[in-house]
Write a protein that holds these residues in place. Sequence first.
Motif, PDB file in Angstrom:
ATOM      1  N   ALA A 158     -34.462  -0.271  -6.136  1.00  0.00           N
ATOM      2  CA  ALA A 158     -35.605   0.294  -5.413  1.00  0.00           C
ATOM      3  C   ALA A 158     -35.566  -0.082  -3.938  1.00  0.00           C
ATOM      4  O   ALA A 158     -36.470   0.277  -3.175  1.00  0.00           O
ATOM      5  N   PHE A 159     -34.499  -0.794  -3.521  1.00  0.00           N
ATOM      6  CA  PHE A 159     -34.406  -1.279  -2.147  1.00  0.00           C
ATOM      7  C   PHE A 159     -32.999  -1.062  -1.595  1.00  0.00           C
ATOM      8  O   PHE A 159     -32.017  -0.994  -2.334  1.00  0.00           O
ATOM      9  N   ALA A 160     -32.912  -0.986  -0.281  1.00  0.00           N
ATOM     10  CA  ALA A 160     -31.631  -0.971   0.416  1.00  0.00           C
ATOM     11  C   ALA A 160     -31.837  -1.628   1.775  1.00  0.00           C
ATOM     12  O   ALA A 160     -32.909  -1.509   2.381  1.00  0.00           O
ATOM     13  N   ILE A 161     -30.810  -2.333   2.215  1.00  0.00           N
ATOM     14  CA  ILE A 161     -30.874  -3.030   3.498  1.00  0.00           C
ATOM     15  C   ILE A 161     -29.725  -2.544   4.368  1.00  0.00           C
ATOM     16  O   ILE A 161     -28.570  -2.503   3.923  1.00  0.00           O
ATOM     17  N   GLY A 162     -30.031  -2.179   5.603  1.00  0.00           N
ATOM     18  CA  GLY A 162     -29.002  -1.851   6.576  1.00  0.00           C
ATOM     19  C   GLY A 162     -28.819  -3.016   7.533  1.00  0.00           C
ATOM     20  O   GLY A 162     -29.803  -3.559   8.054  1.00  0.00           O
ATOM     21  N   VAL A 163     -27.586  -3.443   7.748  1.00  0.00           N
ATOM     22  CA  VAL A 163     -27.286  -4.542   8.675  1.00  0.00           C
ATOM     23  C   VAL A 163     -26.247  -4.067   9.686  1.00  0.00           C
ATOM     24  O   VAL A 163     -25.564  -3.060   9.475  1.00  0.00           O
ATOM     25  N   GLY A 164     -26.132  -4.802  10.804  1.00  0.00           N
ATOM     26  CA  GLY A 164     -25.182  -4.414  11.838  1.00  0.00           C
ATOM     27  C   GLY A 164     -25.628  -3.197  12.617  1.00  0.00           C
ATOM     28  O   GLY A 164     -24.817  -2.355  13.000  1.00  0.00           O
ATOM     29  N   LEU A 165     -26.943  -3.104  12.853  1.00  0.00           N
ATOM     30  CA  LEU A 165     -27.522  -1.952  13.551  1.00  0.00           C
ATOM     31  C   LEU A 165     -28.103  -2.369  14.901  1.00  0.00           C
ATOM     32  O   LEU A 165     -28.499  -3.520  15.091  1.00  0.00           O
ATOM     33  N   THR A 166     -28.176  -1.436  15.802  1.00  0.00           N
ATOM     34  CA  THR A 166     -28.822  -1.680  17.085  1.00  0.00           C
ATOM     35  C   THR A 166     -29.445  -0.380  17.569  1.00  0.00           C
ATOM     36  O   THR A 166     -29.137   0.695  17.059  1.00  0.00           O
ATOM     37  N   SER A 167     -30.351  -0.477  18.532  1.00  0.00           N
ATOM     38  CA  SER A 167     -30.951   0.733  19.101  1.00  0.00           C
ATOM     39  C   SER A 167     -30.005   1.324  20.130  1.00  0.00           C
ATOM     40  O   SER A 167     -29.103   0.657  20.637  1.00  0.00           O
ATOM     41  N   GLY A 168     -30.190   2.588  20.447  1.00  0.00           N
ATOM     42  CA  GLY A 168     -29.324   3.248  21.415  1.00  0.00           C
ATOM     43  C   GLY A 168     -29.347   2.584  22.772  1.00  0.00           C
ATOM     44  O   GLY A 168     -28.347   2.538  23.471  1.00  0.00           O
ATOM     45  N   ASN A 169     -30.503   2.014  23.143  1.00  0.00           N
ATOM     46  CA  ASN A 169     -30.621   1.355  24.441  1.00  0.00           C
ATOM     47  C   ASN A 169     -29.678   0.177  24.536  1.00  0.00           C
ATOM     48  O   ASN A 169     -29.058  -0.069  25.566  1.00  0.00           O
ATOM     49  N   ASN A 170     -29.560  -0.586  23.452  1.00  0.00           N
ATOM     50  CA  ASN A 170     -28.665  -1.740  23.450  1.00  0.00           C
ATOM     51  C   ASN A 170     -27.210  -1.304  23.572  1.00  0.00           C
ATOM     52  O   ASN A 170     -26.407  -1.941  24.238  1.00  0.00           O
ATOM     53  N   VAL A 171     -26.859  -0.204  22.883  1.00  0.00           N
ATOM     54  CA  VAL A 171     -25.491   0.296  22.950  1.00  0.00           C
ATOM     55  C   VAL A 171     -25.144   0.713  24.376  1.00  0.00           C
ATOM     56  O   VAL A 171     -24.085   0.383  24.895  1.00  0.00           O
ATOM     57  N   LYS A 172     -26.072   1.447  25.021  1.00  0.00           N
ATOM     58  CA  LYS A 172     -25.831   1.897  26.391  1.00  0.00           C
ATOM     59  C   LYS A 172     -25.707   0.723  27.348  1.00  0.00           C
ATOM     60  O   LYS A 172     -24.860   0.706  28.235  1.00  0.00           O
ATOM     61  N   ALA A 173     -26.565  -0.286  27.162  1.00  0.00           N
ATOM     62  CA  ALA A 173     -26.538  -1.458  28.040  1.00  0.00           C
ATOM     63  C   ALA A 173     -25.199  -2.187  27.939  1.00  0.00           C
ATOM     64  O   ALA A 173     -24.620  -2.609  28.940  1.00  0.00           O
ATOM     65  N   LYS A 174     -24.689  -2.322  26.714  1.00  0.00           N
ATOM     66  CA  LYS A 174     -23.404  -3.000  26.508  1.00  0.00           C
ATOM     67  C   LYS A 174     -22.261  -2.184  27.125  1.00  0.00           C
ATOM     68  O   LYS A 174     -21.322  -2.734  27.686  1.00  0.00           O
ATOM     69  N   ALA A 175     -22.343  -0.852  26.997  1.00  0.00           N
ATOM     70  CA  ALA A 175     -21.306   0.005  27.565  1.00  0.00           C
ATOM     71  C   ALA A 175     -21.273  -0.104  29.084  1.00  0.00           C
ATOM     72  O   ALA A 175     -20.208  -0.170  29.703  1.00  0.00           O
ATOM     73  N   ILE A 176     -22.470  -0.135  29.703  1.00  0.00           N
ATOM     74  CA  ILE A 176     -22.560  -0.258  31.153  1.00  0.00           C
ATOM     75  C   ILE A 176     -22.013  -1.613  31.599  1.00  0.00           C
ATOM     76  O   ILE A 176     -21.271  -1.712  32.579  1.00  0.00           O
ATOM     77  N   LEU A 177     -22.368  -2.675  30.838  1.00  0.00           N
ATOM     78  CA  LEU A 177     -21.887  -4.015  31.177  1.00  0.00           C
ATOM     79  C   LEU A 177     -20.375  -4.097  31.054  1.00  0.00           C
ATOM     80  O   LEU A 177     -19.691  -4.679  31.891  1.00  0.00           O
ATOM     81  N   LYS A 178     -19.829  -3.478  29.985  1.00  0.00           N
ATOM     82  CA  LYS A 178     -18.374  -3.490  29.767  1.00  0.00           C
ATOM     83  C   LYS A 178     -17.659  -2.759  30.882  1.00  0.00           C
ATOM     84  O   LYS A 178     -16.619  -3.182  31.374  1.00  0.00           O
ATOM     85  N   ALA A 179     -18.241  -1.609  31.298  1.00  0.00           N
ATOM     86  CA  ALA A 179     -17.637  -0.828  32.381  1.00  0.00           C
ATOM     87  C   ALA A 179     -17.666  -1.599  33.695  1.00  0.00           C
ATOM     88  O   ALA A 179     -16.715  -1.556  34.470  1.00  0.00           O
ATOM     89  N   ALA A 180     -18.778  -2.305  33.913  1.00  0.00           N
ATOM     90  CA  ALA A 180     -18.916  -3.084  35.154  1.00  0.00           C
ATOM     91  C   ALA A 180     -17.885  -4.206  35.208  1.00  0.00           C
ATOM     92  O   ALA A 180     -17.303  -4.486  36.255  1.00  0.00           O
TER      93      ALA A 180
END
Length: 344
Positions: free
Chosen positions: A319-341
Amino acid sequence: MALPSMGHTAPATENVKLKQSIYETIIKIGATETPILNKIGTSKVTNPLTHSWITDTFEEPKKNANLELSKFVGETKNTAQKTTNATQIFITEAMVSKALLKANQYGGNEMEYQIGKKTKEHKMDMEYALFGLGRDSDVKKSVFKDYVQAQEATSGEMAGLFHYIAKGKDSFADGKRGNVLAFDESKDWSGTATELTEDKLNQILQTIWNSGVTPKDVFLGADLKGAINKFATRILGNETKLAGQVVSLETDFGTVNFHMHRLLSPKYGLGDVLIAGDFEYMKHGLYIPTMIEDVPTDITAKAKRFYTQSTLEVRNADAFAIGVGLTSGNNVKAKAILKAAKGA
């Protein structure tokens, strides 16, 4: 001459008659919510050491076409399974000196104040245990740990919800550990988190739906609310924010209520986690419901003890399921910008 508020005359060095200004109510700082404990309700436990429950499953649908004159087969299988958890003793104590009990102070009577404060702390400790937190220095090991049955010199420890939703699996395989789904790049909750999308949310909800249960509630933390806000805005057609209050969204599996949970945060190592299910299939099993008792003491003080002995009962892990290893789109974009910088 009028006497100003800062005025004084020797031998005085200040106006000591001024009463200190302070807000009359003491402000309690910290989380007090126990949303899962409040939602799941209670059940009765009759054994002080362990509590078990029995579940059975339906067979998968199959072709069922027979001759008019058919033999009686009557094949019946015993598919019932027993699941067990240990009871855990929760104790929260307060002691106030007799002198302080008599004192007139901010916050009112000190014992009454402490009782109100400790009640919330006691419930928060139980909520913490429902997640399996604090049992190992590595959160990702802690939450999956099995129960520990009490012994003469060993405290009983209940297993948390992750343990049961993992359905007896010891590790991730192809991104799954029972009904715990890993969406990080390594597919085992050890790699970089990926963005929570509607497709991933539907995959989590589909896991529950496939077992014959309708998902009704989702719990997540502040780090994932940005993704849900996007879903809500698209579905409801206006700027909708998930911020403490319940947001209900129509999904492919019916109406689902989304709730914020403070323990699902980076502080507790669960900021990348989303928990979904029908929480009618989860109960707080009480062997000794919460009681407040006076504790004898040989010092000039009054002592009170909160005492609860209870366990977690996950009646149907499917009756349950758990998703792990998730992030919001804002976090993904922030990491991409930091990586590019950094690359620049």
